[in-house]
Design a protein around this motif. Structure first.
Motif, short mmCIF file in Angstrom:
data_model
loop_
_atom_site.label_atom_id
_atom_site.label_comp_id
_atom_site.label_asym_id
_atom_site.label_seq_id
_atom_site.Cartn_x
_atom_site.Cartn_y
_atom_site.Cartn_z
N GLU A 178 -26.69 -39.68 134.00
CA GLU A 178 -27.30 -38.36 134.16
C GLU A 178 -27.19 -37.58 132.85
OE1 GLU A 178 -25.46 -36.32 137.45
OE2 GLU A 178 -25.79 -38.02 138.78
N SER A 179 -27.96 -36.51 132.79
CA SER A 179 -27.94 -35.66 131.60
C SER A 179 -26.54 -35.05 131.43
CB SER A 179 -28.98 -34.55 131.78
OG SER A 179 -29.03 -33.81 130.62
N GLY A 180 -26.07 -35.04 130.18
CA GLY A 180 -24.79 -34.40 129.88
C GLY A 180 -23.57 -35.26 130.15
N GLY A 182 -22.62 -37.79 128.27
CA GLY A 182 -22.03 -38.27 127.02
C GLY A 182 -22.71 -39.49 126.44
N LYS A 183 -23.99 -39.70 126.75
CA LYS A 183 -24.69 -40.90 126.28
C LYS A 183 -24.78 -40.91 124.75
CE LYS A 183 -28.35 -40.19 128.96
NZ LYS A 183 -27.88 -38.99 129.70
N GLU A 184 -25.10 -39.75 124.19
CA GLU A 184 -25.22 -39.71 122.73
C GLU A 184 -23.85 -39.91 122.06
OE1 GLU A 184 -27.73 -36.73 121.04
OE2 GLU A 184 -26.89 -37.02 119.04
N LEU A 369 -19.70 -28.40 132.06
CA LEU A 369 -18.28 -28.02 132.06
C LEU A 369 -17.90 -27.39 130.71
CD1 LEU A 369 -15.36 -28.01 133.13
CD2 LEU A 369 -15.16 -30.41 132.47
N GLU A 370 -18.37 -28.04 129.64
CA GLU A 370 -18.09 -27.53 128.29
C GLU A 370 -18.61 -26.10 128.15
OE1 GLU A 370 -18.63 -30.52 124.67
OE2 GLU A 370 -20.46 -29.46 125.15
N ASN A 371 -19.83 -25.86 128.60
CA ASN A 371 -20.41 -24.51 128.51
C ASN A 371 -19.62 -23.51 129.32
OD1 ASN A 371 -22.46 -25.17 126.81
ND2 ASN A 371 -23.93 -25.58 128.43
N1 LIG Z 1 -16.23 -37.70 127.69
C1 LIG Z 1 -16.49 -36.58 127.03
N2 LIG Z 1 -15.48 -35.91 126.47
C2 LIG Z 1 -15.72 -34.76 125.80
N3 LIG Z 1 -16.93 -34.20 125.64
C3 LIG Z 1 -17.96 -34.85 126.18
C4 LIG Z 1 -17.80 -36.06 126.90
N4 LIG Z 1 -19.00 -36.45 127.32
C5 LIG Z 1 -19.88 -35.54 126.90
N5 LIG Z 1 -19.27 -34.57 126.20
C6 LIG Z 1 -19.90 -33.40 125.61
O1 LIG Z 1 -20.95 -33.01 126.48
C7 LIG Z 1 -22.12 -32.67 125.75
C8 LIG Z 1 -23.25 -33.57 126.16
O2 LIG Z 1 -23.02 -34.89 125.67
P1 LIG Z 1 -24.21 -35.86 125.23
O3 LIG Z 1 -25.25 -35.10 124.47
O4 LIG Z 1 -23.61 -37.03 124.57
O5 LIG Z 1 -24.78 -36.20 126.68
P2 LIG Z 1 -26.11 -36.99 127.04
O6 LIG Z 1 -25.76 -37.81 128.22
O7 LIG Z 1 -26.62 -37.69 125.81
O8 LIG Z 1 -27.07 -35.80 127.47
P3 LIG Z 1 -28.69 -35.83 127.57
O9 LIG Z 1 -29.06 -36.90 128.56
O10 LIG Z 1 -29.00 -34.47 128.12
O11 LIG Z 1 -29.21 -36.06 126.19
C9 LIG Z 1 -21.77 -32.80 124.29
O12 LIG Z 1 -21.42 -31.53 123.78
C10 LIG Z 1 -20.58 -33.72 124.27
O13 LIG Z 1 -19.74 -33.44 123.19
#
Ligand SMILES: Nc1ncnc2c1ncn2[C@@H]1O[C@H](COP(=O)(O)OP(=O)(O)OP(=O)(O)O)[C@@H](O)[C@H]1O
Length: 535
Positions: A178-180, A182-184, A369-371
Motif C-alpha cells: 500500500e501507499s506509504g 516504505g517501498k521507496e 504515522l510520520e505526519n
Molecule cells: N519502516 C519505516 N521506518 C521508518 N520510516 C518509514 C518506514 N517506512 C516508510 N517510512 C517513511 O514513510 C514515508 C513513506 O515511505 P515511502 O515513500 O518509501 O513509501 P512508498 O510505499 O514508496 O509510498 P508510495 O506508494 O506512496 O510512493 C517516508 O517518509 C519514509 O521515510
C-alpha cells in the motif's frame, strides 16, 4: 506572596492591572486553586523562578516588560512551564505570536469566567499528564537505523533478509504494498548496499508524469522531435548509466512505454524520442506499485512479459496495521529525527497517546504515522506528546476522547464567520475537518508551519492598505524578498499554498482542482500525500 502548597494547584497571575488580577483571582479561587499575583513581567519571572506554579496567566500588554518578552524568559528557563496569555487584542497576529513562543493557549479580555475555568482545568490536566509520564524509555536509538527503515516485527525481518539477498546481484526487484509502506525506502536500501552504490539512484514516479512526457523523461529526446523540444535532452536511463533506476507506480505506465521498458530489460538499450540511434545503457531496474498487477495483466492493461521480467524477486511491504508492534519504534524514530533536525524537542509519548497510535488502522501507513507525529510534536507544549496533541480524527477513529478545550477567541471568530485579519492556515488546518471543532490545534500547527509567510503577508497587506496604489508586482517583489530568507524554497511554499487554496475553492474535488492547477490528477494526489494535506 505565600508559598504554594504541595497538593493544591497553584496559578500565578501576571498583570499590571490590579482590577484584572482581582477579578481573575476571584474566578480561579472559586475552585480549589491557590492563586498568586505579580504586578509586572519582572516580578512574575522572579516568582516563577522562586517556585514554579502549575500554571501562569500572563497579560500580553503591560507597562515595562511585555507579556511576550516575559513568556520568552519564563519558557527559556523552564520550557515545561504552562502559560496562558491574556490579551485584549484578539488578532491572528497575537495568536500566532503567543503560540510561536510556546504559550499553552491564549484568552481574550473581557473574560468569560466559565472559559477561564475550563482553560485552567485543561492546562492543569495537561501538566499532570506530562508529569505522570515520568521516565520514558525510547524503544530504539535512531542512530542504529541509518537506512531509515524501522521495524523488528517478523514480517519486517523477512523484508530485511530479502534486501540482503538481492543486493549482491543485479536482479530486478518488484516492491509491492500500500501507499506509504516504505517501498521507496526499500529500493534505496537495495541500491545503497549494492555494487552500484557509487553510481546514481534515480526515482521516477510514473504516475506523476503525463503519458506524453514520460518517454522523453525516461529515454530523452532529440532536438525538434516534438513541439517544445528545443534541444537534445538526455533521459533518466542515460543519466543513470551504471546506477539504479526506481520506477515507482509502474502500474500507471502506459502500454507503449511498457514496451520500451521491456526492451531495456531484455537488450539493455534505449532510443531517444525522435532519434534513430540505439544507445546501450547499464541500469538496474527496481519497480514498485500499489496496484494489483496480476489483475492488470488479466485485464491486458499491463504487459504480461514485462510483469514476469520485473517480478523476478518480489518484496511485499506489510501494511502498518499488520505490524502494530513496530509502531512505538517508528514513533521514537520520528521524534529523534525531529530533535536531530531541531524542528521539535519532544522525546516522550504518554501511554494514552501511544495506545491510540498503536490502535489506529493507519490507512496511509508509515507516511501517515510520520505526519501525525510531526504535527503532534509541533503542537505539544512540553517534551511529551499527550493524547490531546493527537489529531482529532485519529482520536475519534479509535474512540479516545479528551475534555473539550475552552472555546477560544479564535474559535469564536471562526465559528461566527468573522475571519482573522489575514487568512493564514496550514494546509492540513484548512482542509481538515478539525477546523471548526478544534481551532486551537489548528492554530498551533499553523503557527509552526506558516508563521513566516503569515508575517510577510500581513506586512504586504498593511502596505497595500496604507498605499492603495501598490501594484501586485511590488507586493510580489516584497514577498519574494521576504521568502528568500527562508529555508523552504519559495516555489515549494507557493505550490503548497496554491494547492491548498484551489482544493479548498473546489471543495476538495481532485479532478477540478487538478484541472485548475494544470497538473494531472495523479500528480496532485501525490503532492497532496507528500505535503501531508488532509482532504
Ligand atoms: N519502516 C519505516 N521506518 C521508518 N520510516 C518509514 C518506514 N517506512 C516508510 N517510512 C517513511 O514513510 C514515508 C513513506 O515511505 P515511502 O515513500 O518509501 O513509501 P512508498 O510505499 O514508496 O509510498 P508510495 O506508494 O506512496 O510512493 C517516508 O517518509 C519514509 O521515510
Amino acid at each position: 506572596m505565600s508559598e504554594p502548597s504541595a497538593k493544591t494547584p497553584t496559578i500565578l497571575i501576571i498583570d499590571d492591572d490590579s482590577e484584572i488580577r482581582y477579578s481573575l483571582s476571584r474566578v480561579l479561587s472559586s475552585r480549589k486553586y491557590q492563586v498568586l499575583e505579580a504586578a509586572s513581567g519582572e516580578l512574575g519571572i522572579a516568582a516563577v523562578k522562586k517556585s514554579p506554579p502549575d500554571l501562569v496567566f500572563l497579560d500580553i500588554r503591560m507597562s515595562g516588560m511585555s507579556g511576550i518578552e516575559a513568556l520568552q524568559h519564563i519558557r527559556s528557563s523552564n520550557p515545561k512551564q504552562l502559560v496562558v496569555l491574556m490579551t485584549a487584542f484578539g488578532t491572528a497576529q497575537t495568536a500566532i505570536e503567543a503560540m510561536k513562543y510556546g504559550a499553552f493557549d491564549y484568552i481574550m479580555k473581557p473574560f468569560d469566567p466559565q472559559k477561564v475555568l475550563t482553560l485552567a482545568e485543561n492546562a492543569l490536566k495537561a501538566h499532570a499528564d506530562m508529569r505522570a509520564v515520568g521516565e520514558y524509555k525510547p524503544t530504539i536509538n535512531s542512530e542504529d537505523y541509518k537506512e531509515g527503515i524501522v521495524g523488528s516485527s517478523p514480517v519486517m525481518q523477512d523484508v530485511f533478509k530479502v534486501i540482503g539477498q538481492v543486493t549482491a546481484s543485479d536482479v530486478t526487484v518488484m516492491v509491492t504494498g500500500e501507499s506509504g509502506t516504505g517501498k521507496e525506502l526499500v529500493a534505496r536500501s537495495i541500491w545503497k548496499h549494492s555494487h552500484r552504490a557509487a553510481k546514481p539512484f534515480i526515482a521516477v514516479n510514473c504516475a506523476a508524469i503525463p503519458d506524453n512526457l514520460i518517454e522523453s523523461e525516461l529515454f530523452g529526446h532529440e532536438k525538434g522531435s516534438f513541439t517544445g523540444a528545443t534541444g537534445q535532452r538526455l533521459g533518466k536511463f542515460e543519466l543513470c548509466d551504471g546506477g539504479t533506476i526506481f520506477l515507482d507506480e509502474i502500474g500507471d505506465m502506459a502500454l507503449a512505454t511498457q514496451t520500451k521498458i521491456l526492451r531495456v530489460l531484455q537488450q539493455g538499450e534505449i532510443q531517444r524520442v525522435g532519434g534513430v540511434d540505439t544507445i546501450k545503457v547499464d541500469v538496474r531496474i527496481l519497480a514498485a506499485t500499489n496496484k494489483d498487477l496480476e489483475e492488470m495483466v488479466k485485464a491486458k492493461t499491463f504487459r504480461e512479459d514485462l510483469y514476469y521480467r520485473l517480478n523476478v524477486v518480489r518484496i511485499r511491504m506489510p501494511a502498518l496495521r499488520d505490524r502494530d508492534d513496530d509502531i512505538p519504534q517508528i514513533v521514537d524514530f520520528c521524534m529523534q529525527s525531529l530533535a536531530k533536525q531541531k524542528k521539535a524537542r519532544v522525546s516522550k509519548v504518554s501511554p494514552e497517546a501511544m495506545a491510540v497510535l498503536t490502535k489506529h488502522r493507519w490507512p496511509g501507513n508509515v507516511r501517515e504515522l510520520e505526519n501525525v507525529i510531526y504535527r503532534s510534536a509541533v503542537i505539544a507544549q512540553g517534551d511529551t506528546i499527550l493524547l490531546k496533541d493527537l489529531p482529532q480524527e485519529i482520536r475519534d477513529a479509535v474512540g479516545a476522547s479528551v475534555p473539550a478545550v475552552a472555546a477560544s477567541p479564535a474559535a469564536a471568530a471562526s465559528q461566527a464567520g468573522t475571519a482573522a485579519p489575514f487568512p493564514v492556515a496550514s494546509p492540513s488546518a484548512v482542509l481538515s475537518s478539525q477546523v471548526s471543532s478544534a481551532p486551537f490545534d489548528t492554530l498551533r500547527t499553523m503557527a509552526a508551519e506558516t508563521v513566516a509567510l503569515a508575517h510577510a503577508r500581513q506586512v504586504v497587506e498593511s502596505i497595500a492598505t496604507a498605499e492603495p496604489a501598490l501594484t501586485v508586482e511590488r507586493a510580489l517583489d516584497f514577498l519574494h524578498e521576504k521568502l528568500s530568507d527562508d529555508a523552504e524554497t519559495i516555489l515549494g511554499r507557493l505550490e503548497r499554498e496554491m494547492i491548498v487554496r484551489v482544493l479548498k475553492a473546489e471543495s476538495g474535488n481532485m479532478v477540478r482542482a487538478s484541472e485548475k492547477l494544470g497538473i494531472t490528477r495523479a500528480t496532485l494526489r501525490k503532492r497532496v500525500d507528500e505535503l501531508g494535506l488532509k482532504i
